[in-house]
Design a protein around this motif. Structure first.
Motif, PDB file in Angstrom:
ATOM      1  N   ASN A 144       0.828  -1.206   0.000  1.00  0.00           N
ATOM      2  CA  ASN A 144       0.000   0.000   0.000  1.00  0.00           C
ATOM      3  C   ASN A 144       0.861   1.255   0.000  1.00  0.00           C
ATOM      4  O   ASN A 144       0.436   2.296  -0.491  1.00  0.00           O
ATOM      5  CB  ASN A 144      -0.935   0.000   1.217  1.00  0.00           C
ATOM      6  CG  ASN A 144      -2.026  -1.044   1.085  1.00  0.00           C
ATOM      7  OD1 ASN A 144      -2.470  -1.355  -0.016  1.00  0.00           O
ATOM      8  ND2 ASN A 144      -2.446  -1.610   2.199  1.00  0.00           N
ATOM      9  N   ASN A 145       2.069   1.149   0.554  1.00  0.00           N
ATOM     10  CA  ASN A 145       3.007   2.269   0.523  1.00  0.00           C
ATOM     11  C   ASN A 145       3.820   2.246  -0.770  1.00  0.00           C
ATOM     12  O   ASN A 145       4.221   1.188  -1.229  1.00  0.00           O
ATOM     13  CB  ASN A 145       3.950   2.197   1.724  1.00  0.00           C
ATOM     14  CG  ASN A 145       4.638   0.852   1.864  1.00  0.00           C
ATOM     15  OD1 ASN A 145       3.992  -0.184   1.845  1.00  0.00           O
ATOM     16  ND2 ASN A 145       5.946   0.855   1.996  1.00  0.00           N
ATOM     17  N   SER A 146       4.057   3.412  -1.329  1.00  0.00           N
ATOM     18  CA  SER A 146       4.912   3.515  -2.510  1.00  0.00           C
ATOM     19  C   SER A 146       6.368   3.375  -2.101  1.00  0.00           C
ATOM     20  O   SER A 146       6.727   3.574  -0.934  1.00  0.00           O
ATOM     21  CB  SER A 146       4.718   4.867  -3.199  1.00  0.00           C
ATOM     22  OG  SER A 146       3.377   5.033  -3.618  1.00  0.00           O
ATOM     23  N   SER A 151       5.052   3.860  -7.681  1.00  0.00           N
ATOM     24  CA  SER A 151       3.902   4.366  -6.928  1.00  0.00           C
ATOM     25  C   SER A 151       2.861   3.267  -6.740  1.00  0.00           C
ATOM     26  O   SER A 151       2.617   2.457  -7.622  1.00  0.00           O
ATOM     27  CB  SER A 151       3.280   5.569  -7.636  1.00  0.00           C
ATOM     28  OG  SER A 151       2.996   5.276  -8.994  1.00  0.00           O
ATOM     29  N   ASP A 155      -1.600   5.022  -2.830  1.00  0.00           N
ATOM     30  CA  ASP A 155      -1.125   6.409  -2.883  1.00  0.00           C
ATOM     31  C   ASP A 155      -1.620   7.146  -4.124  1.00  0.00           C
ATOM     32  O   ASP A 155      -1.978   8.321  -4.057  1.00  0.00           O
ATOM     33  CB  ASP A 155       0.401   6.442  -2.829  1.00  0.00           C
ATOM     34  CG  ASP A 155       0.941   6.130  -1.442  1.00  0.00           C
ATOM     35  OD1 ASP A 155       0.162   6.219  -0.472  1.00  0.00           O
ATOM     36  OD2 ASP A 155       2.127   5.778  -1.325  1.00  0.00           O
ATOM     37  N   GLU A 156      -1.655   6.459  -5.255  1.00  0.00           N
ATOM     38  CA  GLU A 156      -2.159   7.104  -6.472  1.00  0.00           C
ATOM     39  C   GLU A 156      -3.630   7.478  -6.310  1.00  0.00           C
ATOM     40  O   GLU A 156      -4.059   8.563  -6.708  1.00  0.00           O
ATOM     41  CB  GLU A 156      -1.967   6.201  -7.687  1.00  0.00           C
ATOM     42  CG  GLU A 156      -0.545   6.177  -8.232  1.00  0.00           C
ATOM     43  CD  GLU A 156      -0.454   5.559  -9.623  1.00  0.00           C
ATOM     44  OE1 GLU A 156      -1.487   5.496 -10.322  1.00  0.00           O
ATOM     45  OE2 GLU A 156       0.653   5.143 -10.015  1.00  0.00           O
ATOM     46  N   ARG A 158      -5.260   8.153  -3.628  1.00  0.00           N
ATOM     47  CA  ARG A 158      -5.457   9.213  -2.635  1.00  0.00           C
ATOM     48  C   ARG A 158      -4.675  10.482  -2.984  1.00  0.00           C
ATOM     49  O   ARG A 158      -4.627  11.420  -2.193  1.00  0.00           O
ATOM     50  CB  ARG A 158      -5.017   8.712  -1.253  1.00  0.00           C
ATOM     51  CG  ARG A 158      -5.855   7.544  -0.746  1.00  0.00           C
ATOM     52  CD  ARG A 158      -5.189   6.879   0.443  1.00  0.00           C
ATOM     53  NE  ARG A 158      -5.858   5.623   0.779  1.00  0.00           N
ATOM     54  CZ  ARG A 158      -5.282   4.630   1.455  1.00  0.00           C
ATOM     55  NH1 ARG A 158      -4.018   4.736   1.844  1.00  0.00           N
ATOM     56  NH2 ARG A 158      -5.944   3.526   1.727  1.00  0.00           N
ATOM     57  N   LYS A 160      -1.541  10.985  -2.989  1.00  0.00           N
ATOM     58  CA  LYS A 160      -0.548  11.227  -1.934  1.00  0.00           C
ATOM     59  C   LYS A 160       0.885  11.146  -2.443  1.00  0.00           C
ATOM     60  O   LYS A 160       1.811  11.074  -1.651  1.00  0.00           O
ATOM     61  CB  LYS A 160      -0.740  10.209  -0.805  1.00  0.00           C
ATOM     62  CG  LYS A 160      -1.925  10.492   0.104  1.00  0.00           C
ATOM     63  CD  LYS A 160      -1.891   9.593   1.323  1.00  0.00           C
ATOM     64  CE  LYS A 160      -2.966   9.994   2.308  1.00  0.00           C
ATOM     65  NZ  LYS A 160      -2.920   9.166   3.537  1.00  0.00           N
ATOM     66  N   ILE A 161       1.057  11.147  -3.738  1.00  0.00           N
ATOM     67  CA  ILE A 161       2.409  10.991  -4.268  1.00  0.00           C
ATOM     68  C   ILE A 161       2.620  11.994  -5.401  1.00  0.00           C
ATOM     69  O   ILE A 161       1.723  12.249  -6.215  1.00  0.00           O
ATOM     70  CB  ILE A 161       2.642   9.541  -4.754  1.00  0.00           C
ATOM     71  CG1 ILE A 161       4.116   9.301  -5.022  1.00  0.00           C
ATOM     72  CG2 ILE A 161       1.771   9.188  -5.936  1.00  0.00           C
ATOM     73  CD1 ILE A 161       4.480   7.837  -5.068  1.00  0.00           C
ATOM     74  N   LYS A 164       4.181   9.775 -10.125  1.00  0.00           N
ATOM     75  CA  LYS A 164       3.530   8.497 -10.374  1.00  0.00           C
ATOM     76  C   LYS A 164       4.384   7.632 -11.300  1.00  0.00           C
ATOM     77  O   LYS A 164       5.138   8.137 -12.119  1.00  0.00           O
ATOM     78  CB  LYS A 164       2.150   8.705 -11.013  1.00  0.00           C
ATOM     79  CG  LYS A 164       1.121   9.335 -10.104  1.00  0.00           C
ATOM     80  CD  LYS A 164      -0.228   9.413 -10.824  1.00  0.00           C
ATOM     81  CE  LYS A 164      -1.296  10.026  -9.929  1.00  0.00           C
ATOM     82  NZ  LYS A 164      -2.612  10.075 -10.623  1.00  0.00           N
TER      83      LYS A 164
END
Length: 366
Positions: A144-146, A151, A155-156, A158, A160-161, A164
């Motif tokens: 779930n974390n990039s 990515s 995260d994509e 939401r 949050k990054i 990409k």
């Protein structure tokens, strides 16, 4: 209707491969001996035997918070090695199709290793080689974390990054995996990462534990064009048994039941699994979708990708809720029965249960 006995006979004849199970992090690393029947959890060796599982990919996982994720990955592999050593009459580690076939012929559980999360590579290409030597045969590029170089879907979705997709280092990771014959796993990755990988990947990929976005628009599921792209690549999608990925109403049901049984005022934001944990047993049972919904997702993937590109990646021990009838790893024969009753031919069921994945593994060796 096909009888349970007829389905069981087909199930026993087939090569059954599950692409994703989190029992290492959930049970083994917590000191549980899964060589025996254990209380709690969804996986142990007796239940794998009862469920007719021939090949189990054991997931090597930690979240992104470990200071030394590569070292922890090796600790998990060490724990699996020890389990195999202590139960060499029941299981063996395989790294090739030939070893898989030998293990099945010896009536042993064939253990294979997949690393879930590219953060466990610790941004070092040499660690890919090291993990390969230790038996790892696929890496899920993100959890779930990039990572710094790829990515994630979470995260994509939401936003949050900032960057990409794959970085230059990420492309080096894919190239090295292809050279070694290590399978690239695209579960958990964001759409941009997904397509960046397929542009350069020279061998069939896995999407080890994901479902169909067309039936449930969850960020972890595959959209129609992604499903077709996996087929074009020659890869395989492993159907996930997690209620949240299967059922589009799962989160609404949890919110309603949480308000009913726990707190109408949700003053402390909780994740879906944390809310689930606070529910009483009867509410948890009411949340479970029917097994037929798993078959619906298989139908959808087969329609979009073709029968040669669908497998199983149940995600047992990595989720809080499963469909009714699929309580743990001993329930796989029920899936075979449901597929027969949905009208699937035995030869196609054998593909879904394991033959498609064997082809992807063989393609890496070629």
């Amino acid at each position: 209707m096909v009888s349970a006995q007829e389905a069981l006979e087909l199930h026993r004849q087939a090569v059954v491969i599950d692409l994703h199970n989190d029992v290492l992090s959930e049970s083994v690393m917590r000191g549980k001996n899964i060589a025996k029947s254990i209380r709690g959890g969804r996986t142990d060796l007796p239940r794998l035997k009862s469920g007719g599982v021939d090949v189990q990919f054991f997931s090597v996982w930690c979240d992104g918070k470990k200071k030394h994720p590569f070292a922890y990955a090796n600790q998990e592999i060490d724990a699996l090695y020890q389990l195999i050593k202590e139960n060499s009459d029941k299981m063996l580690l395989a790294t090739t199709v030939e070893e898989i076939k030998r293990g099945i012929a010896e009536h042993k559980l064939v253990a294979m290793i997949g690393v879930e999360g590219g953060h466990m590579l610790a941004d070092n290409l040499a660690n890919i080689d090291s993990l390969y030597r230790r038996g790892v045969r696929y890496v899920t590029l993100t959890w779930n974390n990039s990572t710094h170089w790829a990515s994630s879907a979470a995260d994509e979705s939401r936003h949050k990054i900032k960057q990409k997709g794959l970085s230059d280092f990420g492309r080096q990771v894919i190239q090295r995996m292809n050279q070694l014959g290590m399978i690239v796993d695209l579960s958990h990755v964001g759409e941009q990462t997904f397509y960046d990988v397929l542009k350069i990947c020279k061998k069939p990929v896995l999407v080890s534990h994901s479902d169909a976005y067309g039936l449930n628009p969850h960020y972890r599921n595959l959209k129609d064009q992604q499903i077709k792209a996996v087929a074009q690549n020659g890869g395989v999608i492993g159907v996930n048994f997690y209620s949240d990925f299967l059922d589009p109403n799962y989160r609404k049901k949890i919110a309603s039941l949480y308000a009913q049984y726990v707190s109408k005022a949700d003053t402390i934001p909780l994740s879906v699994d944390k809310k689930f944990d606070k529910l009483p047993a009867q509410a948890k049972q009411a949340l479970r979708p029917p097994l037929a919904l798993v078959i619906d997702h298989i139908d959808y993937l087969v329609k979009m990708a073709g029968i040669d590109h669908v497998g199983i990646g149940a995600d047992f021990d990595g989720m809080e809720s499963t469909p009714i009838g699929l309580d743990d790893v001993q329930d796989y024969p029920k899936l075979t029965e449901a597929l027969l009753n949905r009208g699937y031919a035995p030869k196609d069921i054998r593909k879904i249960l394991g033959e498609n994945v064997l082809r992807v593994i063989q393609a890496q060796e070629n």
